[in-house]
Design a protein around this motif. Sequence first.
Motif, PDB file in Angstrom:
ATOM      1  N   HIS A  50      29.905  30.149  75.452  1.00  0.00           N
ATOM      2  CA  HIS A  50      28.677  29.952  76.243  1.00  0.00           C
ATOM      3  C   HIS A  50      28.786  28.774  77.194  1.00  0.00           C
ATOM      4  O   HIS A  50      29.295  27.719  76.832  1.00  0.00           O
ATOM      5  N   TRP A  51      28.266  28.970  78.396  1.00  0.00           N
ATOM      6  CA  TRP A  51      28.068  27.842  79.310  1.00  0.00           C
ATOM      7  C   TRP A  51      26.770  28.111  80.050  1.00  0.00           C
ATOM      8  O   TRP A  51      26.625  29.159  80.692  1.00  0.00           O
ATOM      9  N   SER A  52      25.838  27.146  79.966  1.00  0.00           N
ATOM     10  CA  SER A  52      24.510  27.383  80.554  1.00  0.00           C
ATOM     11  C   SER A  52      24.529  27.394  82.081  1.00  0.00           C
ATOM     12  O   SER A  52      23.562  27.804  82.710  1.00  0.00           O
ATOM     13  N   GLU A  53      25.665  26.948  82.673  1.00  0.00           N
ATOM     14  CA  GLU A  53      25.717  26.892  84.144  1.00  0.00           C
ATOM     15  C   GLU A  53      26.134  28.215  84.776  1.00  0.00           C
ATOM     16  O   GLU A  53      26.083  28.349  85.996  1.00  0.00           O
ATOM     17  N   VAL A  54      26.624  29.178  83.971  1.00  0.00           N
ATOM     18  CA  VAL A  54      26.968  30.470  84.599  1.00  0.00           C
ATOM     19  C   VAL A  54      25.755  31.391  84.536  1.00  0.00           C
ATOM     20  O   VAL A  54      24.891  31.250  83.673  1.00  0.00           O
ATOM     21  N   LYS A  55      25.723  32.321  85.476  1.00  0.00           N
ATOM     22  CA  LYS A  55      24.603  33.271  85.508  1.00  0.00           C
ATOM     23  C   LYS A  55      24.710  34.215  84.306  1.00  0.00           C
ATOM     24  O   LYS A  55      25.791  34.407  83.754  1.00  0.00           O
ATOM     25  N   GLN A  56      23.579  34.804  83.946  1.00  0.00           N
ATOM     26  CA  GLN A  56      23.566  35.827  82.881  1.00  0.00           C
ATOM     27  C   GLN A  56      24.473  36.962  83.357  1.00  0.00           C
ATOM     28  O   GLN A  56      24.247  37.505  84.443  1.00  0.00           O
TER      29      GLN A  56
END
Length: 463
Positions: free
Chosen positions: A196-202
């Motif tokens: 997971h990385w919160s900076e990439v788009k879904q």
Amino acid sequence: MESWLEGYGAVGLNDLEIADFPITGRGLRTLKCFKEGETILTIPSRTLWTVEHAYADATLGPVLRSISPKPSLEDTLVLYILFVRSRKSGYDGPRKHVAALPASYSSSIFFTEEQLEVCAGSSLYTVTKQLSQRIEDDYRILIMQILERDLIPLDEFTIDDYKWALCTVWSRAMDFVLPGEKSIRLLAPFADMLNHWSEVKQCHVYDPSSGNLSVLAGKDYEVGDQVFINYGRIPNNRLLRLYGFVIPGNPMDCYDLVLTTHPMAPFFEQKRTLWASAGLNTTSTITLTFADPLPKEILRYLRVQRLDDSDVINTALRQPNIVDARISDSNETVILQFLVESISGLLDSFGTSAEKLEEQLAEAVYPPGGNAWAAAQVSLGEQRVLRLARKRAEELLAAAEGRNKNGRGSPSAQGRCANCDKISGQMMLCGRCKSVKYCGRTCQIAHFKGHKAICRATTSRNG
Ligand SMILES: C[S@@+](CC[C@H](N)C(=O)[O-])C[C@H]1O[C@@H](n2cnc3c(N)ncnc32)[C@H](O)[C@@H]1O
């Protein structure tokens, strides 16, 4: 595992490789460049772990159908995984996937007492304790249900196996909302290696027509980059419970405030009706966040909880949306005082204060990345949200006390408009009950419909 997936039509496996990365651990690395939005990987429907596939299995399906009550979605996937893991032959592809799963997890349900104590007082602490008990109960029920069905050897279905399979589902399954208010939870081999990385788009998508799972590039990637997906906007207490990791300083951090009232409390039944009409339960869990540290549901709940006059309750019952506005200055002051005191009490009940935790983290008292360190991050996040909520409640309380102090009947008293919430030094009081203030005639007229019932009740009570 890859040749099994390719045999069913998986696409993109050759452009990725499994690798170890700092912080996230094992993940997937690109072997070519990708532009944002390009499809990186497609995992075919036939290889996905879903409830539908579990029921379609010739051996597992009949057992699942015979179990009463029907096992939950999670338990169905758990049984599916443990069943496949226990097979000595057949299921070659899925067994390779199971063999590639982590041997252990770092969800808070596996923390030692000492590690969990670091976040004592947090909602994670309470939820983890409750969850551990619930898992034991669920396990006992499940084992009774499949005991005589010869599905999984008992020594391969211990409580530890159950917890391991549960954590596999929690940390690796993907959820999708489908058309028609349906949803699907699935485990996708190989795609479940994505961190997971919160900076990439879904960027993980399920195609209901083909049943395939695809991963698109959530950003531009160079050769050798780690590919990420976005698991969603998840606070640390949930990340640690379900996925076994945390994000320091997570902006999604929250505190789950539980509001409850004893059934013996005065006017409990009437209050229950009022809560229900405001979309609340007698025990309501309300999430405090950095973005909204004091959600209005809290004030709605407490306004009803603190009603202590049958006239007011009866009139409020005839006009339930009354709890959206302050009921009276005194009710508002009492609930805000209660709120400030309660939040202070909650903060005091944390085993280690935020300042102490910050100090300990700076001095690396807890090995970075370890369980105690993660528990400290959760505690810190929850305490920060609670402090913000207390500050907001204190501000509202100061305004409410200001209104009270300025006295009823004073047309120029300072306060907050009961209709539009504007704070002003020039307020006019309701001429009849003298307990609500307005910034002007327009607001008084606009508020009258909601206010009149309470106004009458307050007036008759005050004589
Ligand atoms: C879907 S799996 C991803 C693959 C996993 N790393 C593996 O080795 O199989 C989810 C797990 O990866 C780890 N993980 C994912 N994103 C992470 C992150 N941003 N930081 C730390 N660990 C992460 C956590 O252990 C999580 O439970």
